[in-house]
Design a protein around this motif. Sequence first.
Motif, PDB file in Angstrom:
ATOM      1  N   LYS A  30      -5.820  44.220 -19.978  1.00  0.00           N
ATOM      2  CA  LYS A  30      -5.151  43.391 -18.976  1.00  0.00           C
ATOM      3  C   LYS A  30      -3.647  43.584 -19.076  1.00  0.00           C
ATOM      4  CE  LYS A  30      -8.690  39.825 -19.307  1.00  0.00           C
ATOM      5  NZ  LYS A  30      -8.949  38.443 -19.716  1.00  0.00           N
ATOM      6  N   ALA A  31      -2.995  43.534 -17.926  1.00  0.00           N
ATOM      7  CA  ALA A  31      -1.537  43.642 -17.881  1.00  0.00           C
ATOM      8  C   ALA A  31      -0.997  42.524 -17.005  1.00  0.00           C
ATOM      9  CB  ALA A  31      -1.103  44.994 -17.333  1.00  0.00           C
ATOM     10  N   LEU A  32       0.027  41.876 -17.479  1.00  0.00           N
ATOM     11  CA  LEU A  32       0.732  40.855 -16.715  1.00  0.00           C
ATOM     12  C   LEU A  32       2.126  41.407 -16.438  1.00  0.00           C
ATOM     13  CD1 LEU A  32       1.076  38.038 -15.475  1.00  0.00           C
ATOM     14  CD2 LEU A  32       1.665  37.206 -17.766  1.00  0.00           C
ATOM     15  N   ILE A  33       2.433  41.574 -15.166  1.00  0.00           N
ATOM     16  CA  ILE A  33       3.718  42.123 -14.763  1.00  0.00           C
ATOM     17  C   ILE A  33       4.593  40.990 -14.254  1.00  0.00           C
ATOM     18  CG2 ILE A  33       4.893  43.709 -13.192  1.00  0.00           C
ATOM     19  CD1 ILE A  33       2.342  45.414 -13.213  1.00  0.00           C
ATOM     20  N   LEU A  34       5.702  40.746 -14.951  1.00  0.00           N
ATOM     21  CA  LEU A  34       6.665  39.726 -14.553  1.00  0.00           C
ATOM     22  C   LEU A  34       7.787  40.423 -13.807  1.00  0.00           C
ATOM     23  CD1 LEU A  34       7.000  37.880 -17.981  1.00  0.00           C
ATOM     24  CD2 LEU A  34       5.378  37.413 -16.151  1.00  0.00           C
ATOM     25  N   VAL A  35       8.018  40.017 -12.554  1.00  0.00           N
ATOM     26  CA  VAL A  35       9.082  40.634 -11.761  1.00  0.00           C
ATOM     27  C   VAL A  35      10.088  39.552 -11.401  1.00  0.00           C
ATOM     28  CG1 VAL A  35       9.638  42.090  -9.784  1.00  0.00           C
ATOM     29  CG2 VAL A  35       7.352  42.219 -10.796  1.00  0.00           C
ATOM     30  N   VAL A  60      -4.759  43.877 -13.546  1.00  0.00           N
ATOM     31  CA  VAL A  60      -3.334  43.608 -13.399  1.00  0.00           C
ATOM     32  C   VAL A  60      -3.121  42.260 -12.710  1.00  0.00           C
ATOM     33  CG1 VAL A  60      -1.184  44.414 -12.339  1.00  0.00           C
ATOM     34  CG2 VAL A  60      -2.797  46.071 -13.281  1.00  0.00           C
ATOM     35  N   ASP A  61      -2.196  41.481 -13.252  1.00  0.00           N
ATOM     36  CA  ASP A  61      -1.746  40.248 -12.619  1.00  0.00           C
ATOM     37  C   ASP A  61      -0.236  40.325 -12.491  1.00  0.00           C
ATOM     38  OD1 ASP A  61      -4.305  38.923 -12.467  1.00  0.00           O
ATOM     39  OD2 ASP A  61      -4.175  38.681 -14.632  1.00  0.00           O
ATOM     40  N   VAL A  62       0.304  39.708 -11.434  1.00  0.00           N
ATOM     41  CA  VAL A  62       1.733  39.770 -11.157  1.00  0.00           C
ATOM     42  C   VAL A  62       2.283  38.357 -11.033  1.00  0.00           C
ATOM     43  CG1 VAL A  62       3.495  40.579  -9.525  1.00  0.00           C
ATOM     44  CG2 VAL A  62       1.451  41.976  -9.937  1.00  0.00           C
ATOM     45  N   ALA A 130      -1.487  27.710 -17.780  1.00  0.00           N
ATOM     46  CA  ALA A 130      -2.407  28.825 -17.554  1.00  0.00           C
ATOM     47  C   ALA A 130      -1.679  30.164 -17.692  1.00  0.00           C
ATOM     48  CB  ALA A 130      -3.060  28.708 -16.179  1.00  0.00           C
ATOM     49  N   MET A 131      -0.445  30.238 -17.190  1.00  0.00           N
ATOM     50  CA  MET A 131       0.329  31.473 -17.298  1.00  0.00           C
ATOM     51  C   MET A 131       0.689  31.747 -18.760  1.00  0.00           C
ATOM     52  SD  MET A 131       1.313  34.072 -15.623  1.00  0.00           S
ATOM     53  CE  MET A 131       0.856  33.481 -13.999  1.00  0.00           C
ATOM     54  N   ALA A 132       1.042  30.711 -19.495  1.00  0.00           N
ATOM     55  CA  ALA A 132       1.344  30.873 -20.923  1.00  0.00           C
ATOM     56  C   ALA A 132       0.125  31.390 -21.670  1.00  0.00           C
ATOM     57  CB  ALA A 132       1.816  29.540 -21.515  1.00  0.00           C
ATOM     58  N   GLU A 133      -1.047  30.902 -21.308  1.00  0.00           N
ATOM     59  CA  GLU A 133      -2.285  31.363 -21.942  1.00  0.00           C
ATOM     60  C   GLU A 133      -2.497  32.857 -21.680  1.00  0.00           C
ATOM     61  OE1 GLU A 133      -7.030  30.405 -21.617  1.00  0.00           O
ATOM     62  OE2 GLU A 133      -5.628  28.759 -21.273  1.00  0.00           O
ATOM     63  N   LYS A 134      -2.251  33.296 -20.429  1.00  0.00           N
ATOM     64  CA  LYS A 134      -2.363  34.725 -20.110  1.00  0.00           C
ATOM     65  C   LYS A 134      -1.377  35.535 -20.933  1.00  0.00           C
ATOM     66  CE  LYS A 134      -3.939  34.787 -15.317  1.00  0.00           C
ATOM     67  NZ  LYS A 134      -3.676  35.298 -13.968  1.00  0.00           N
ATOM     68  N   MET A 135      -0.151  35.045 -21.035  1.00  0.00           N
ATOM     69  CA  MET A 135       0.891  35.778 -21.752  1.00  0.00           C
ATOM     70  C   MET A 135       0.575  35.925 -23.235  1.00  0.00           C
ATOM     71  SD  MET A 135       4.274  34.140 -19.966  1.00  0.00           S
ATOM     72  CE  MET A 135       5.455  35.272 -20.695  1.00  0.00           C
ATOM     73  N   LEU A 136      -0.112  34.953 -23.799  1.00  0.00           N
ATOM     74  CA  LEU A 136      -0.416  34.957 -25.229  1.00  0.00           C
ATOM     75  C   LEU A 136      -1.749  35.611 -25.578  1.00  0.00           C
ATOM     76  CD1 LEU A 136       0.821  31.362 -26.102  1.00  0.00           C
ATOM     77  CD2 LEU A 136       1.926  33.535 -26.704  1.00  0.00           C
ATOM     78  N   ALA A 137      -2.536  35.953 -24.565  1.00  0.00           N
ATOM     79  CA  ALA A 137      -3.853  36.550 -24.818  1.00  0.00           C
ATOM     80  C   ALA A 137      -3.695  37.877 -25.553  1.00  0.00           C
ATOM     81  CB  ALA A 137      -4.604  36.734 -23.503  1.00  0.00           C
ATOM     82  N   ARG A 141      -1.149  42.830 -22.168  1.00  0.00           N
ATOM     83  CA  ARG A 141       0.210  43.325 -22.431  1.00  0.00           C
ATOM     84  C   ARG A 141       1.104  42.816 -21.316  1.00  0.00           C
ATOM     85  NH1 ARG A 141       0.802  49.352 -24.045  1.00  0.00           N
ATOM     86  NH2 ARG A 141      -0.542  48.588 -25.688  1.00  0.00           N
ATOM     87  N   VAL A 142       2.276  42.320 -21.666  1.00  0.00           N
ATOM     88  CA  VAL A 142       3.221  41.748 -20.711  1.00  0.00           C
ATOM     89  C   VAL A 142       4.363  42.738 -20.478  1.00  0.00           C
ATOM     90  CG1 VAL A 142       4.757  39.803 -20.211  1.00  0.00           C
ATOM     91  CG2 VAL A 142       2.627  39.416 -21.461  1.00  0.00           C
TER      92      VAL A 142
END
Length: 145
Positions: A30-35, A60-62, A130-137, A141-142
Motif C-alpha cells: 500500500k502507498a499513501l501519497i500526500l500532496v 494507492v491512496d491520495v 483513520a488517516m493516522a492509522e493508514k500512515m502508521l500501518a 509506505r508514505v
Amino acid sequence: MKKSNYATLFLAASLMVPMAVQASDHSVEKALILVNSGSLQTQGMAMVLGNAMQDQGTQVDVLLCDEAGDLALQETVSEELKPNDVTPEQLMMKLQQGGASVSVCALYLPNSGNARDALREGVDVAVPPAMAEKMLATDTRVFSF
C-alpha cells in the motif's frame, strides 16, 4: 587458508550477491501519497508515480492538502502537462478508476471556503484518526509531495 581458497570463497560470495538482491522483495502493498504542493508539475508527478505504483499492483491512496486540495474541486481545470498533455486532475481520476481513494485534508474545506458538494465525485474528506492509522500501518509506505 590458502590464497586460492580465499579467491574461491570471494568469487562464490560475489556471485551470490546478485541473487540475494534479486530475491529480496521490494514490493509495497500500500502507498499513501500526500500532496501539499500547489505546483502543477509536482502534483502531476505525484499522480504519475501513483499510477506507476498502481500498475505494479500497489493499492494507492491520495491525501490532498493545502493548495493541492484544489485538484479535488469540480471546477478545477489545470493546464495540460507535457509530454502526454494531461492535467494532474486527469491523472488523479485515473488513479481513482484503478481503485485509489482520494481525500482532502480535514482542514481543507473549512479553510478554503468550499463546501463538500464542490468536490469531484468519489473524493472524500479525510478523518484524522483513520488517516493516522493508514500512515502508521506497517504495510503502507508514505510519500509526500
